[in-house]
Design a protein around this motif. Structure first.
Motif, mmCIF file in Angstrom:
data_model
loop_
_atom_site.group_PDB
_atom_site.id
_atom_site.type_symbol
_atom_site.label_atom_id
_atom_site.label_comp_id
_atom_site.label_asym_id
_atom_site.label_seq_id
_atom_site.Cartn_x
_atom_site.Cartn_y
_atom_site.Cartn_z
ATOM 1 N N TYR A 76 0.861 -1.178 0.000
ATOM 2 C CA TYR A 76 0.000 0.000 0.000
ATOM 3 C C TYR A 76 0.902 1.235 0.000
ATOM 4 O O TYR A 76 2.077 1.158 0.345
ATOM 5 C CB TYR A 76 -0.883 0.041 1.249
ATOM 6 C CG TYR A 76 -1.620 -1.238 1.554
ATOM 7 C CD1 TYR A 76 -2.536 -1.767 0.659
ATOM 8 C CD2 TYR A 76 -1.412 -1.910 2.756
ATOM 9 C CE1 TYR A 76 -3.223 -2.942 0.949
ATOM 10 C CE2 TYR A 76 -2.091 -3.082 3.060
ATOM 11 C CZ TYR A 76 -2.991 -3.600 2.155
ATOM 12 O OH TYR A 76 -3.672 -4.761 2.436
ATOM 13 N N ASP A 88 -0.741 4.002 -5.996
ATOM 14 C CA ASP A 88 -1.315 2.816 -5.359
ATOM 15 C C ASP A 88 -2.651 2.437 -5.999
ATOM 16 O O ASP A 88 -2.904 1.268 -6.322
ATOM 17 C CB ASP A 88 -1.503 3.105 -3.866
ATOM 18 C CG ASP A 88 -1.956 1.901 -3.063
ATOM 19 O OD1 ASP A 88 -2.148 0.809 -3.638
ATOM 20 O OD2 ASP A 88 -2.127 2.061 -1.842
ATOM 21 N N SER A 306 1.421 -5.295 1.929
ATOM 22 C CA SER A 306 -0.004 -5.601 1.846
ATOM 23 C C SER A 306 -0.340 -6.913 2.550
ATOM 24 O O SER A 306 0.524 -7.769 2.767
ATOM 25 C CB SER A 306 -0.435 -5.697 0.375
ATOM 26 O OG SER A 306 0.132 -6.849 -0.233
ATOM 27 N N TYR A 337 -5.578 -0.266 6.549
ATOM 28 C CA TYR A 337 -5.621 -1.668 6.141
ATOM 29 C C TYR A 337 -5.227 -2.632 7.257
ATOM 30 O O TYR A 337 -5.717 -3.752 7.312
ATOM 31 C CB TYR A 337 -4.706 -1.889 4.933
ATOM 32 C CG TYR A 337 -5.121 -1.095 3.726
ATOM 33 C CD1 TYR A 337 -6.234 -1.465 2.980
ATOM 34 C CD2 TYR A 337 -4.426 0.048 3.344
ATOM 35 C CE1 TYR A 337 -6.635 -0.727 1.877
ATOM 36 C CE2 TYR A 337 -4.817 0.792 2.242
ATOM 37 C CZ TYR A 337 -5.928 0.404 1.517
ATOM 38 O OH TYR A 337 -6.331 1.140 0.425
ATOM 39 N N GLU A 453 -8.606 -6.256 -1.166
ATOM 40 C CA GLU A 453 -8.039 -5.441 -0.098
ATOM 41 C C GLU A 453 -9.171 -4.660 0.559
ATOM 42 O O GLU A 453 -9.956 -3.997 -0.128
ATOM 43 C CB GLU A 453 -6.984 -4.468 -0.648
ATOM 44 C CG GLU A 453 -5.808 -5.148 -1.338
ATOM 45 C CD GLU A 453 -4.863 -5.856 -0.392
ATOM 46 O OE1 GLU A 453 -5.175 -5.939 0.814
ATOM 47 O OE2 GLU A 453 -3.806 -6.336 -0.847
#
Length: 491
Positions: A76, A88, A306, A337, A453
């Motif tokens: 990310y 991104d 990620s 995230y 995601e």
């Protein structure tokens, strides 16, 4: 001009009585064209300036990670920079400031190499031997090829400029795009010539041999170019890698942790690397990535690994490379995230391990042998030599303390191709390779559109809306405005 480490290492092997003159030299840009390249020390200085682009061009410092790892499924954006968020989320427009910066810097680096190639034969200084002239040519051909390889992967067909521009007339400066095939033909022709001009080593000093282009570096880059071109030539990929492996430089795999511990640069696996020393000759990239416990500051860092990448390491049980590449730490900022609350533990990209207050000695490998081993596996597989291909993959897995490939992982050419792609992901994370690999395997669109995601702020799934048009970057608008002969990539 700063006296970079590469400058020091280059000079250390020159049999020149005029070294002091070089160290006191006024920058080449301030000399007149009539007297700038008459002596051995001056042409050597011009060559050093060509190498220096690896330190001064932002793309090679850390933006290659943004456009390769962050733009793909590896990372990310992190941080708080809106332009990095657009990288991104694959929403890069022609006015994105980094596009023109990188386009300009890389063409400037090509211009430096062209100057060396044009002027070196005109130097009559007896201190510059014919052998050294040929080496300088080989180094300049390599450097020009490396930069064109960067350009063609980012933008596709680009203007091919193989001599210095001596006129401001529109016909001289408004140069149209060459085709992708033509650019690759120039790259591979230059590299094949460079390999004949360059030595395997310049002596026994690794800090020289890994700072400069060698025959091994030319063969390695040629292998990558033959693989990446629109129709890969895997026979030539294989033959070039075999030349790397037969080099008197004796490239070999070393302990994976030692590759990235900051204490073993210029090692046997390194083919060529940027020679950061730290301090005034340092790398600012690590400060942007490393956690508070190492960086000494508390602002939100960039290039966050990620979930998908962490899951890929864990699915293989790949503890060695995961621990060498990623560090988890609790932070006080909110990460959308990994933890939608202060105090959450999040991963940090960790192949650089020393921040140095924006002046780190940590380096990037421009080329290393581990990449060649996996590229050799790819070539063997594409040439229907599955068992030898699996053997090469197993060499890489063995040093990561992983078992040999199972029968299922090498059950067919198609399956082994995917296995090799996944192995490259874990081996080369944070080394600016992932986007190119997915492009070469024709999996960019499917990978990005199938990527799941979750934004923890609202529970939504990120829609990357990847298309074929987004594989290449837009030509920077400033360059289109300056050069009406250029045409834009599909948007």
């Amino acid at each position: 001009m700063k006296t970079y480490k590469i400058m020091i290492t280059l000079l250390s092997i020159l049999v020149l009585t005029a070294c002091d003159d070089f160290l006191d030299l006024t920058p080449i840009s301030e000399e007149t064209s009539a007297d700038a390249y008459n002596t051995a020390s001056q042409i050597e200085a011009a060559l050093v300036g060509a190498y220096e682009s690896f330190q001064s061009s932002e793309y090679y410092v850390w933006d290659n990670i943004l456009f390769q790892d962050v733009r793909s499924d590896n990372n990310y954006a992190g941080g708080d920079n809106p332009e990095i968020f657009t990288i991104d989320f694959l929403n890069i427009t022609p006015t994105h400031s980094r596009l023109f910066t990188h386009w300009s810097n890389i063409y400037n680096a090509i211009s430096k190499a062209n100057i060396v190639l044009e002027r070196v034969d005109g130097v009559t200084d007896p201190l510059l031997t014919e052998e050294r002239k040929n080496q300088i040519k080989g180094e300049a051909y390599f450097l020009r090829s490396y930069h064109y390889f960067t350009l063609v992967k980012l933008w596709g067909g680009v203007p091919l400029i193989t001599s210095t521009i001596k006129s401001t007339a529109p016909g001289s400066v408004n140069i149209p795009r060459a085709s992708v095939t033509e650019v690759y033909q120039q790259i591979t022709a230059d590299l094949e010539l460079a390999a004949t001009l360059l030595p395997d080593t310049y002596g026994s000093d690794a800090s020289v041999n890994k700072a400069r282009a060698t025959a091994g570096a030319a063969f390695a880059l040629a292998a990558k170019a033959y693989a990446q071109q629109p129709i890969p030539d895997y026979e030539k990929v294989l033959s070039n890698i075999q030349n790397v492996e037969s080099s008197k430089a004796n490239y070999r795999l070393i302990n994976y942790n030692q590759l990235f511990d900051g204490n073993n640069y210029n090692n046997a696996e390194s083919i060529i690397e940027v020679q950061y020393l730290g301090g005034n000759e340092g790398n600012y990239g690590p400060q942007l990535l490393l956690p508070p416990s190492i960086s000494g500051d508390t602002w939100r860092k960039f290039v966050t690994p990620s979930h998908d990448l962490i899951n890929a390491f864990d699915a293989q049980g790949d503890v060695v490379r995961k621990n060498a590449s990623i560090l988890f730490e609790a932070v006080q900022w909110v990460d959308e995230y990994w933890g939608n609350a202060a105090g959450s533990s999040i991963p940090f990209s960790y192949k650089w391990k020393e921040a140095g207050g924006f002046a780190s000695s940590n380096r990037q490998y421009l080329l290393r042998y581990g990449d060649m081993v996996l590229l050799k596996a790819e070539a063997l597989n594409e040439l229907n030599q599955l068992e030898p291909a699996a053997t090469e993959v197993n060499r890489i897995r063995a040093r990561a303390s992983l078992p040999d490939l199972t029968a299922n992982q090498k059950s067919s050419k198609e399956v082994l191709r995917q296995t090799i792609l996944e192995e490259r992901r874990l081996e080369l994370f944070q080394e600016g390779q992932r986007w190119d690999d997915l492009a070469r395997f024709n999996q960019l669109v499917s990978t990005m559109n199938n990527l799941v995601e979750i934004d923890l702020r609202d529970g939504s799934t990120v829609n990357y809306n990847m298309t074929e048009a987004k594989i290449l970057l837009p030509i920077p608008q400033q360059e289109l405005d300056r050069n009406p002969a250029l045409t834009q990539n599909p948007l």
